[in-house]
Design an enzyme around this catalytic site. Structure first.
Site, PDB file in Angstrom:
ATOM      1  N   HIS A   1       0.835  -1.224   0.000  1.00 41.95           N
ATOM      2  CA  HIS A   1       0.000   0.000   0.000  1.00 41.95           C
ATOM      3  C   HIS A   1       0.866   1.269   0.000  1.00 41.95           C
ATOM      4  O   HIS A   1       0.431   2.297   0.498  1.00 41.95           O
ATOM      5  CB  HIS A   1      -0.956   0.033   1.199  1.00 41.95           C
ATOM      6  CG  HIS A   1      -1.684  -1.250   1.431  1.00 41.95           C
ATOM      7  ND1 HIS A   1      -2.947  -1.489   0.915  1.00 41.95           N
ATOM      8  CD2 HIS A   1      -1.330  -2.375   2.094  1.00 41.95           C
ATOM      9  CE1 HIS A   1      -3.341  -2.707   1.273  1.00 41.95           C
ATOM     10  NE2 HIS A   1      -2.372  -3.263   1.974  1.00 41.95           N
TER      11      HIS A   1
ATOM     12  N   SER B   1      15.430  21.479 -16.009  1.00 38.62           N
ATOM     13  CA  SER B   1      14.247  22.293 -16.271  1.00 38.62           C
ATOM     14  C   SER B   1      14.703  23.583 -16.936  1.00 38.62           C
ATOM     15  O   SER B   1      15.769  24.112 -16.636  1.00 38.62           O
ATOM     16  CB  SER B   1      13.547  22.597 -14.942  1.00 38.62           C
ATOM     17  OG  SER B   1      12.844  23.819 -15.032  1.00 38.62           O
TER      18      SER B   1
ATOM     19  N   LYS C   1      16.653  21.885 -10.805  1.00 39.52           N
ATOM     20  CA  LYS C   1      15.947  20.633 -11.083  1.00 39.52           C
ATOM     21  C   LYS C   1      16.786  19.584 -11.803  1.00 39.52           C
ATOM     22  O   LYS C   1      17.609  19.884 -12.648  1.00 39.52           O
ATOM     23  CB  LYS C   1      14.706  20.911 -11.956  1.00 39.52           C
ATOM     24  CG  LYS C   1      13.583  21.606 -11.234  1.00 39.52           C
ATOM     25  CD  LYS C   1      12.922  20.750 -10.166  1.00 39.52           C
ATOM     26  CE  LYS C   1      12.155  19.580 -10.708  1.00 39.52           C
ATOM     27  NZ  LYS C   1      10.827  19.938 -11.201  1.00 39.52           N
TER      28      LYS C   1
ATOM     29  N   GLU D   1       9.847   8.711 -16.620  1.00 35.51           N
ATOM     30  CA  GLU D   1       8.491   9.251 -16.804  1.00 35.51           C
ATOM     31  C   GLU D   1       7.962   8.958 -18.204  1.00 35.51           C
ATOM     32  O   GLU D   1       6.803   8.590 -18.388  1.00 35.51           O
ATOM     33  CB  GLU D   1       8.495  10.763 -16.590  1.00 35.51           C
ATOM     34  CG  GLU D   1       8.772  11.181 -15.164  1.00 35.51           C
ATOM     35  CD  GLU D   1       9.005  12.687 -15.081  1.00 35.51           C
ATOM     36  OE1 GLU D   1       8.012  13.425 -15.038  1.00 35.51           O
ATOM     37  OE2 GLU D   1      10.170  13.116 -15.081  1.00 35.51           O
TER      38      GLU D   1
END
Ligand code: ARG
Length: 473
Positions: free
Chosen positions: A155, A276, A282, A289
């Site tokens: 979970h 970024s 970043k 992704e």
């Protein structure tokens, strides 16, 4: 005039040409088409359907056409609809009317089925090879993390401590199933449909087996109707690819989580991260992704082809031309993802200390405390309740089980003794679960060792099949 223009009195509407043409994408099949034609023309000569000389001229011409296409794709035109007719047209331009003998006893229907199979079987080999590389990268990381303890999750809540090697080897098992599915599918792909003609074979005394042997197929498709209308082998490939990309996506999700500041369990190598345009600080896990994102198109291609095939009467229907773009896209997508994953996994830095602290600052050893009390003859249900109270106490005190003193334990149970501290240490908790396939160091080592044998088996399989099918080209 069109190659099939004999019975027509008008030219095709330009929009129709454009709408029905497949050359913009099936040009990818050029070399398979020529490979198939070479085998076919050899067979025609062997069976005395055309002369040796004609066959030789056609074969030489085909190789020249291959060369022309390699150098100038613009020779392929929408006017000539698809890769088969484009090649035939170029062949006739190259060798003259004798080129028109190539298509004797053959239809584009069995021809495209053949091209698709030749493409699919190479794709299976390529993907199998790349999958094995990903497995090996995971295996290498596992070796370096045989003693790295981190929380195992259910979970997405910390559950019980495990070794990072154990976690990585879970993916080795997943990819092993993917590999085995691909290897199994190979035998269904590797059959020759050539000789099925449009649907009902041919009146010429052809030799289907001879064509199949030349192309290193393991046999021929038994039924001519099925041979030209079957695309199950494409579906299998798309479905196997879907499971692979789903596995990659799960791993991607973990990499995205692990590389966040909140987890901070791994750092992906700079070479496999991106920045970024606005925020200078970043470092994004874009590859992971994007692989997660690309599951959409891979699943979509499978659903697309299933839907295309669903209502089709036997045998060939033009609808089936829709089988190609999805297959090419899926194969390219999967190959691209796998090729990136192997080095990305191999180069990622594992923050062992952060993983360890996540276990230390956690109640993932609570089950072990309950089991300890059961060892002291307390019923498990009662032990569960006692430990529940201890955990509640710890939360109130802002402590973890290992921070408690023996005196504090005794407030809840007199059964707890000094040895509890070593029993609840993360390494001890891991090693206590000494079941087959479990987290104990020696069990993880077992899986690690067994994986090596599996890799050798896959390698041998790939070698045999690659030698076989690549040797001819
Ligand atoms: N371009 C077609 C396809 O990809 C080749 C087979 C066409 N056959 C036909 N009779 N129109 O499916």
């Amino acid at each position: 005039m069109k190659l099939w223009g004999g019975r027509f009195t008008k030219p095709t509407n330009e929009l129709v040409d454009e709408y029905t043409a497949s050359i913009t994408f099936d040009k990818k099949l050029a070399r398979y088409d020529i490979q198939g034609s070479l085998a076919h023309v050899n067979m025609l000569a062997k069976c005395n359907i055309i002369s040796q000389e004609d066959a030789q001229q056609i074969a030489d011409g085909l190789l020249k056409v291959q060369n022309q296409i390699d150098h100038d794709e613009s020779l392929l035109t929408v006017e000539n609809e698809d890769i088969h007719m484009n090649i035939e047209r170029l062949l006739i331009e190259e060798v003259g009317p004798v080129g028109g003998k190539l298509h004797t006893g053959r239809s584009r229907n069995d021809q495209i089925a053949l091209d698709m199979r030749l493409y699919a079987r190479e794709a299976i080999l390529d993907i199998t090879n790349l999958l094995l590389e990903v497995q090996k990268a995971l295996h290498k990381q596992a070796k370096q993390n045989m003693d790295t303890v981190l929380p195992g999750y259910t979970h997405l809540q910390r559950a019980q401590p495990i070794l990072f090697a154990h976690h990585l080897l879970a993916y080795v098992s997943m990819f092993q199933r993917d590999l085995e599915r691909l290897m199994d599918s190979f035998k269904r792909v590797n059959k020759s449909p050539l000789g099925a003609g449009a649907l009902a074979g041919t009146t010429f005394p052809i030799n289907r087996e001879f064509v199949a042997e030349q192309l290193q197929f393991d046999g021929i498709c038994e039924n001519s109707l099925d041979a030209v209308s079957d695309r199950d082998f494409v579906l299998e490939l798309l479905s196997n690819a879907s499971v692979i990309v789903m596995h990659l996506s799960r791993l991607s999700e973990e990499l995205v989580l692990w590389s966040s500041a909140e987890f901070s369990f791994v750092e992906l190598d700079d070479a496999f991260s991106t920045g970024s345009s606005m925020m200078p600080q970043k470092k994004n896990p874009d590859v992971a992704e994007l692989v997660r994102g690309k599951t959409g198109r891979v699943f979509g291609n499978l659903m697309g082809l299933l839907t295309t095939l669903k209502g089709l009467p036997l045998a060939y229907n033009k609808d089936m031309q829709e089988d190609k773009e999805g297959m090419f896209d899926t194969v390219d997508t999967i190959k691209g993802a796998l090729a990136l994953f192997a080095p990305m996994i191999e180069t990622m830095v594992v923050k062992k200390e952060n993983m360890y602290q996540a276990v230390r600052k956690d109640f993932s050893n609570a089950t072990d405390l309950a089991d300890y009390l059961v060892g002291k003859k307390l019923a498990f249900r009662e032990a569960h309740s006692v430990v529940g109270q201890i955990v509640l106490y710890c939360i109130e005190q802002n402590k973890y089980l290992l921070d408690l003193t023996l005196k504090e334990f005794h407030k809840f149970s007199e059964l707890v003794e000094e040895d509890i501290f070593e029993k609840l240490a993360p390494e001890a908790v891991v090693n206590a679960r000494n079941v087959q396939g479990g987290p104990a160091r020696n069990r993880v080592q077992e899986q690690y060792d067994q994986s090596k044998t599996l890799f050798e088996e896959s390698e041998a399989w790939i070698q045999i099949h690659a030698d076989k099918i690549k040797g001819q080209w």
